[in-house]
Scaffold this motif. Structure first.
Motif, PDB file in Angstrom:
ATOM      1  N   GLN A 279      10.956  37.552   5.818  1.00 18.35           N
ATOM      2  CA  GLN A 279      11.229  36.132   5.597  1.00 18.35           C
ATOM      3  C   GLN A 279      12.724  35.898   5.503  1.00 18.35           C
ATOM      4  O   GLN A 279      13.470  36.747   5.009  1.00 18.35           O
ATOM      5  CB  GLN A 279      10.583  35.666   4.289  1.00 18.35           C
ATOM      6  CG  GLN A 279       9.083  35.456   4.370  1.00 18.35           C
ATOM      7  CD  GLN A 279       8.550  34.804   3.111  1.00 18.35           C
ATOM      8  OE1 GLN A 279       8.905  35.188   2.004  1.00 18.35           O
ATOM      9  NE2 GLN A 279       7.693  33.814   3.273  1.00 18.35           N
TER      10      GLN A 279
ATOM     11  N   THR B  10      12.965  41.817  16.062  1.00 14.23           N
ATOM     12  CA  THR B  10      12.352  40.501  16.198  1.00 14.23           C
ATOM     13  C   THR B  10      13.348  39.451  15.734  1.00 14.23           C
ATOM     14  O   THR B  10      14.084  39.673  14.770  1.00 14.23           O
ATOM     15  CB  THR B  10      11.064  40.407  15.359  1.00 14.23           C
ATOM     16  OG1 THR B  10      10.173  41.470  15.740  1.00 14.23           O
ATOM     17  CG2 THR B  10      10.364  39.078  15.560  1.00 14.23           C
ATOM     18  N   ASN B  11      13.366  38.314  16.423  1.00  8.24           N
ATOM     19  CA  ASN B  11      14.215  37.209  16.014  1.00  8.24           C
ATOM     20  C   ASN B  11      13.464  36.317  15.050  1.00  8.24           C
ATOM     21  O   ASN B  11      12.342  35.898  15.324  1.00  8.24           O
ATOM     22  CB  ASN B  11      14.651  36.411  17.242  1.00  8.24           C
ATOM     23  CG  ASN B  11      15.636  35.327  16.899  1.00  8.24           C
ATOM     24  OD1 ASN B  11      15.290  34.158  16.817  1.00  8.24           O
ATOM     25  ND2 ASN B  11      16.879  35.710  16.672  1.00  8.24           N
ATOM     26  N   TYR B  12      14.084  36.037  13.907  1.00  6.73           N
ATOM     27  CA  TYR B  12      13.451  35.225  12.867  1.00  6.73           C
ATOM     28  C   TYR B  12      14.270  33.970  12.578  1.00  6.73           C
ATOM     29  O   TYR B  12      15.507  33.974  12.697  1.00  6.73           O
ATOM     30  CB  TYR B  12      13.324  36.021  11.567  1.00  6.73           C
ATOM     31  CG  TYR B  12      12.329  37.148  11.620  1.00  6.73           C
ATOM     32  CD1 TYR B  12      12.718  38.423  12.018  1.00  6.73           C
ATOM     33  CD2 TYR B  12      11.000  36.939  11.263  1.00  6.73           C
ATOM     34  CE1 TYR B  12      11.810  39.454  12.065  1.00  6.73           C
ATOM     35  CE2 TYR B  12      10.084  37.975  11.303  1.00  6.73           C
ATOM     36  CZ  TYR B  12      10.495  39.232  11.717  1.00  6.73           C
ATOM     37  OH  TYR B  12       9.585  40.258  11.766  1.00  6.73           O
ATOM     38  N   TRP B  13      13.550  32.915  12.165  1.00  4.27           N
ATOM     39  CA  TRP B  13      14.162  31.653  11.751  1.00  4.27           C
ATOM     40  C   TRP B  13      13.815  31.357  10.301  1.00  4.27           C
ATOM     41  O   TRP B  13      12.702  31.650   9.841  1.00  4.27           O
ATOM     42  CB  TRP B  13      13.660  30.498  12.617  1.00  4.27           C
ATOM     43  CG  TRP B  13      14.138  30.522  14.025  1.00  4.27           C
ATOM     44  CD1 TRP B  13      13.507  31.081  15.104  1.00  4.27           C
ATOM     45  CD2 TRP B  13      15.357  29.956  14.524  1.00  4.27           C
ATOM     46  NE1 TRP B  13      14.259  30.895  16.226  1.00  4.27           N
ATOM     47  CE2 TRP B  13      15.397  30.200  15.907  1.00  4.27           C
ATOM     48  CE3 TRP B  13      16.412  29.254  13.937  1.00  4.27           C
ATOM     49  CZ2 TRP B  13      16.456  29.780  16.719  1.00  4.27           C
ATOM     50  CZ3 TRP B  13      17.459  28.843  14.742  1.00  4.27           C
ATOM     51  CH2 TRP B  13      17.479  29.102  16.115  1.00  4.27           C
TER      52      TRP B  13
ATOM     53  N   GLN C 102       6.108  42.021   6.326  1.00  2.82           N
ATOM     54  CA  GLN C 102       6.417  40.632   6.655  1.00  2.82           C
ATOM     55  C   GLN C 102       7.863  40.341   6.278  1.00  2.82           C
ATOM     56  O   GLN C 102       8.287  40.639   5.173  1.00  2.82           O
ATOM     57  CB  GLN C 102       5.494  39.685   5.877  1.00  2.82           C
ATOM     58  CG  GLN C 102       5.740  38.227   6.136  1.00  2.82           C
ATOM     59  CD  GLN C 102       4.632  37.582   6.933  1.00  2.82           C
ATOM     60  OE1 GLN C 102       3.578  38.169   7.114  1.00  2.82           O
ATOM     61  NE2 GLN C 102       4.853  36.378   7.408  1.00  2.82           N
TER      62      GLN C 102
ATOM     63  N   ASN D 234      19.193  32.144  11.248  1.00  3.92           N
ATOM     64  CA  ASN D 234      18.572  32.926  12.307  1.00  3.92           C
ATOM     65  C   ASN D 234      19.064  34.361  12.226  1.00  3.92           C
ATOM     66  O   ASN D 234      20.242  34.598  11.901  1.00  3.92           O
ATOM     67  CB  ASN D 234      18.927  32.331  13.675  1.00  3.92           C
ATOM     68  CG  ASN D 234      18.291  33.073  14.820  1.00  3.92           C
ATOM     69  OD1 ASN D 234      18.872  34.004  15.381  1.00  3.92           O
ATOM     70  ND2 ASN D 234      17.082  32.680  15.170  1.00  3.92           N
TER      71      ASN D 234
END
Length: 123
Positions: free
Chosen positions: A3, A110-113, A1, A96
């Motif tokens: 973050q 993967t694009n994460y915010w 995961q 981002n």
């Protein structure tokens, strides 16, 4: 995961400065582009600044010459130094990042915010 956790932000008077930082954690192979976006009430989310892994930067027109984006690849962290703040800079600022992870032996991006951090500039 994976973050993205932002820190910094807060309230400041016009003309003041604020630093933001955002650190990615988790089973990260590599991070490509990182950046900051912002969203003011009633407005669309807009680009603030982007930086690629090599340090090349791109800024939104409204912040050019006032904000500086930087990153530390070893720490998986992106920074935003905001100077000359104006009331129009008031918004929630989001980190981002395009992050590569290894899933079943295959690399996947993967694009994460981040969760967002409030910046308020008073006149």
């Amino acid at each position: 995961q994976v973050q993205l956790v932002e820190s910094g932000g807060g309230s400041v008077q016009a003309g003041g400065s604020l630093p933001l930082s955002c650190t990615a954690s988790g089973r990260i192979v590599e991070i490509s582009g990182m950046g900051w976006f912002r969203q003011a009430p009633g407005r669309q989310r807009e680009l603030v600044a982007l930086i690629d892994r090599g340090g090349n930067t791109n800024y939104g027109d409204s912040v050019k010459g006032r904000f500086i984006i930087s990153r530390d690849n070893a720490k998986n962290t992106v920074y935003l130094q905001m100077d000359g703040l104006k009331p129009d800079d008031t918004a929630v600022y989001y980190c981002n990042a395009d992050i590569w992870t290894s899933v079943g032996g295959s690399a996947t991006m993967t694009n994460y915010w981040g969760q967002g951090t409030q910046v308020t500039v008073s006149s």
